[in-house]
Design an enzyme around this catalytic site. Structure first.
Site, PDB file in Angstrom:
ATOM      1  N   PRO A  28      -5.312  -4.125   0.120  1.00  0.00           N
ATOM      2  CA  PRO A  28      -4.869  -5.523   0.117  1.00  0.00           C
ATOM      3  C   PRO A  28      -3.723  -5.710  -0.877  1.00  0.00           C
ATOM      4  CG  PRO A  28      -7.253  -5.357  -0.142  1.00  0.00           C
ATOM      5  CD  PRO A  28      -6.706  -3.984  -0.342  1.00  0.00           C
ATOM      6  N   CYS A  30      -0.989  -8.858  -2.033  1.00  0.00           N
ATOM      7  CA  CYS A  30      -0.509 -10.226  -1.859  1.00  0.00           C
ATOM      8  C   CYS A  30       0.948 -10.230  -1.403  1.00  0.00           C
ATOM      9  CB  CYS A  30      -0.651 -11.010  -3.159  1.00  0.00           C
ATOM     10  SG  CYS A  30      -2.355 -11.406  -3.575  1.00  0.00           S
ATOM     11  N   ALA A  64      -5.393 -10.777  -0.272  1.00  0.00           N
ATOM     12  CA  ALA A  64      -6.464 -11.669  -0.702  1.00  0.00           C
ATOM     13  C   ALA A  64      -6.360 -12.993   0.048  1.00  0.00           C
ATOM     14  CB  ALA A  64      -6.374 -11.908  -2.209  1.00  0.00           C
ATOM     15  N   GLN A 106      -9.827  -9.312   2.989  1.00  0.00           N
ATOM     16  CA  GLN A 106     -10.317  -9.418   1.618  1.00  0.00           C
ATOM     17  C   GLN A 106     -10.515 -10.893   1.283  1.00  0.00           C
ATOM     18  OE1 GLN A 106      -7.901  -8.903  -2.088  1.00  0.00           O
ATOM     19  NE2 GLN A 106      -9.218  -7.125  -2.432  1.00  0.00           N
ATOM     20  N   HIS A 188     -13.463  -9.541  -3.111  1.00  0.00           N
ATOM     21  CA  HIS A 188     -12.577  -9.175  -4.219  1.00  0.00           C
ATOM     22  C   HIS A 188     -13.335  -9.371  -5.536  1.00  0.00           C
ATOM     23  CE1 HIS A 188      -9.152  -8.131  -6.415  1.00  0.00           C
ATOM     24  NE2 HIS A 188      -8.236  -8.942  -5.901  1.00  0.00           N
ATOM     25  N   HIS A 191      -9.756  -6.979 -10.723  1.00  0.00           N
ATOM     26  CA  HIS A 191      -8.476  -7.482 -11.238  1.00  0.00           C
ATOM     27  C   HIS A 191      -8.565  -8.823 -11.974  1.00  0.00           C
ATOM     28  CE1 HIS A 191      -6.605  -4.857  -7.846  1.00  0.00           C
ATOM     29  NE2 HIS A 191      -7.140  -4.151  -8.836  1.00  0.00           N
ATOM     30  N   TYR A 193     -10.344 -11.491 -11.310  1.00  0.00           N
ATOM     31  CA  TYR A 193     -10.576 -12.705 -10.536  1.00  0.00           C
ATOM     32  C   TYR A 193     -12.050 -13.112 -10.645  1.00  0.00           C
ATOM     33  CZ  TYR A 193      -5.843 -11.764  -9.050  1.00  0.00           C
ATOM     34  OH  TYR A 193      -4.484 -11.527  -9.057  1.00  0.00           O
ATOM     35  N   ARG A 241     -14.432  -4.644  -3.568  1.00  0.00           N
ATOM     36  CA  ARG A 241     -13.491  -3.945  -4.451  1.00  0.00           C
ATOM     37  C   ARG A 241     -13.854  -4.293  -5.878  1.00  0.00           C
ATOM     38  NH1 ARG A 241      -6.811  -3.750  -4.469  1.00  0.00           N
ATOM     39  NH2 ARG A 241      -7.077  -1.602  -3.742  1.00  0.00           N
ATOM     40  N   GLY A 334      -1.434   1.588  -1.351  1.00  0.00           N
ATOM     41  CA  GLY A 334      -0.826   0.292  -1.604  1.00  0.00           C
ATOM     42  C   GLY A 334       0.686   0.355  -1.638  1.00  0.00           C
ATOM     43  N   ARG A 335       1.249   0.558  -2.820  1.00  0.00           N
ATOM     44  CA  ARG A 335       2.706   0.513  -2.966  1.00  0.00           C
ATOM     45  C   ARG A 335       3.417   1.533  -2.091  1.00  0.00           C
ATOM     46  NH1 ARG A 335       0.490  -1.152  -7.695  1.00  0.00           N
ATOM     47  NH2 ARG A 335       1.479  -2.916  -8.779  1.00  0.00           N
TER      48      ARG A 335
END
Length: 369
Positions: A28, A30, A64, A106, A188, A191, A193, A241, A334-335
Site C-alpha cells: 500500500p 498513499c 490506505a 488496506q 493498517h 507506521h 497510525y 500490517r 513498494g518504491r
C-alpha cells in the site's frame, strides 16, 4: 520455477482460501490524488493499481483507505466510509481481477497523525507541511492519548464511547470492501497510525482498560480484529500490517509483535506484513532488506500464516533469497514498484522463467521479457 513465482494459497478460518499466482505483493502506498477531497477513488487509482496488476503482481493492495473522514492521513486520501466510495472501488477491483491478480484493500485510521497536508512536492514547496491549518480545512484529531511525539497538533484522547464507535467503523468498512469485491482486507496497524498508537507505550498513556499493561494496550486491536472478522466473509483472508518494532527502548518491540501476532492469528488473521517504526524519530537499522528479520520473527510465531517482508527489497535475486532462506512467505514491493510497474514480470524473466510463465498482460507479449 523460482520460489518467488510459485503460486500460494492463503488460509482462512474456513481453510484454504485465496490463491495467488505468485508471492509478489504490491505494498500500500498513499497517492494523495483525491483532489475533490471526498475520499472517492478515480481514474488515477485505476491507472496506478491496474498497471501493477498488468505488470504481474500476485496481490495488489490499495493505498490506505480511511474508514472515516476524520481518519484520513490527509484530505487527499481515498476512503471507504460511504457507498459512493464503495461503488467507485468496484470497477478498479474488476480490472485488477481481469489481469489475473487478487485485490486487497488496506483499511486505515490515522488517529493522531490525521489532518496533515498531502505529502506532495508542491505542498512542501508552498510550506504546507504538518497539520492542516484551520483555514485550509483541518479537523480535530483523536487518539488513545494526548501526545506531541509526532510534532503535530495534539489529538484529543478518545472516550470509551468513541472507541466503541471506531471499532464499528472498521467493521462497516470491511463490509463495504466485500461489497466492492475485494479478496482481502489488510488492517493498517503500522507506521504510528491509530492501531499502532494504541499498541505502543510511546503514544498510549491511558489508565483505563485500553492502556497501561500489554493486555490493555492490545485490547483495541483485538476488538477491531474481532469486529472486522465478524463482518468480513469467513472464506476471505484477513491481514494486518504491523510496525514490528518502534526501535525505541520502552516502545513496542518485536517480542510484543510476535506475541500479538499469535493472538491475532487465533482471532482469524492469517496474513501478516512486517514494516517498522512511525512514532517519533527513527532509531532503527537501514539498508537492503533491513526489516526482513521482523518478518522472520513473526513467521516463527505463526508458522501457518502467510508472512511478507517489506522494506528496501528492490531486485529479484534479493527477493528470491528471502523466500529460499525461509525468512518469509512473500515480499511486499513498494518504491521499486513506483519506478517499475512491471517489476514482477521483469523479476520473473531475470530469475529464468520461461516466457509463457512470465506474468504480464497479453497485450505486452512483444516486449519479450
Amino acid at each position: 520455477m523460482s520460489k518467488l513465482f510459485a503460486p500460494v494459497q492463503l488460509t482462512t478460518p474456513q481453510g484454504p482460501g485465496l490463491k495467488l499466482r505468485n508471492r509478489t505483493v504490491l505494498a500500500p502506498m498513499c497517492q494523495y490524488s483525491v483532489t475533490n477531497r471526498d475520499g472517492v477513488p478515480h481514474a488515477w487509482h485505476l491507472s496506478h493499481l491496474g498497471a501493477r496488476a498488468a505488470g504481474g503482481f500476485g496481490l495488489v493492495i490499495t493505498e490506505a483507505a480511511a474508514i472515516t473522514a476524520q481518519g484520513r492521513i490527509s484530505d487527499h486520501d481515498a476512503g471507504i466510509w460511504n457507498d459512493t466510495q464503495t461503488h467507485a472501488w468496484a470497477p478498479i477491483v474488476d480490472f485488477i481481477h481481469s489481469q489475473g491478480a487478487a485485490a486487497g484493500i488496506q483499511l486505515a485510521h490515522a488517529g493522531a497523525k490525521a489532518s496533515t497536508y498531502a505529502w506532495l512536492p508542491q505542498a512542501a514547496a508552498d510550506g504546507k507541511v504538518g497539520s492542516i491549518s484551520a483555514q485550509d480545512g483541518g479537523w480535530e484529531t483523536t487518539g488513545p492519548s494526548e501526545t506531541d511525539v509526532f510534532g503535530l497538533v495534539s489529538p484529543a484522547a478518545m472516550s470509551v464511547e468513541q472507541i466503541k464507535v471506531s471499532i464499528q467503523d472498521w467493521a462497516d468498512a470491511a463490509r463495504r470492501a466485500d461489497e466492492a469485491g475485494f479478496d482481502l482486507v489488510q488492517l493498517h496497524g503500522a507506521h504510528g497510525y491509530l492501531i499502532h498508537q494504541f499498541l505502543s507505550p510511546l503514544t498510549n498513556t491511558r489508565t483505563d482498560e485500553y492502556g497501561g499493561s500489554y493486555e490493555n494496550r492490545t485490547r483495541y486491536a483485538r476488538e477491531v480484529i474481532g469486529a472486522v472478522r465478524a463482518a468480513w466473509p469467513d472464506h476471505k483472508p484477513l491481514a494486518i500490517r504491523f510496525s514490528g518494532d518502534d526501535w525505541v527502548e520502552g516502545g513496542w518491540r518485536i517480542e510484543d509483535t510476535a506475541r500479538f501476532a499469535a493472538e491475532a492469528y487465533a482471532l482469524g488473521v492469517t496474513a501478516f506484513d512486517l514494516s517498522s517504526a512511525g512514532i517519533g524519530k527513527y532509531y532503527g537499522p537501514t539498508g537492503p532488506g533491513f526489516q526482513v528479520p521482523l518478518a522472520t520473527a513473526v513467521k516463527h510465531a505463526v508458522p501457518d500464516a502467510f508472512v511478507t517482508a517489506v522494506g528496501m527489497i528492490n531486485d529479484a535475486s534479493q527477493a528470491e533469497q528471502v523466500l529460499v532462506m525461509g525468512a518469509a512467505d512473500g515480499v511486499s514491493i513498494g518504491r521499486a514498484a513506483l519506478k517499475n510497474p512491471n517489476w514482477p514480470a521483469a523479476a520473473a524473466a531475470e530469475l529464468g522463467a520461461a516466457q509463457d510463465e512470465v506474468p504480464f498482460a497479453a497485450q505486452y507479449w512483444r516486449a519479450h521479457w
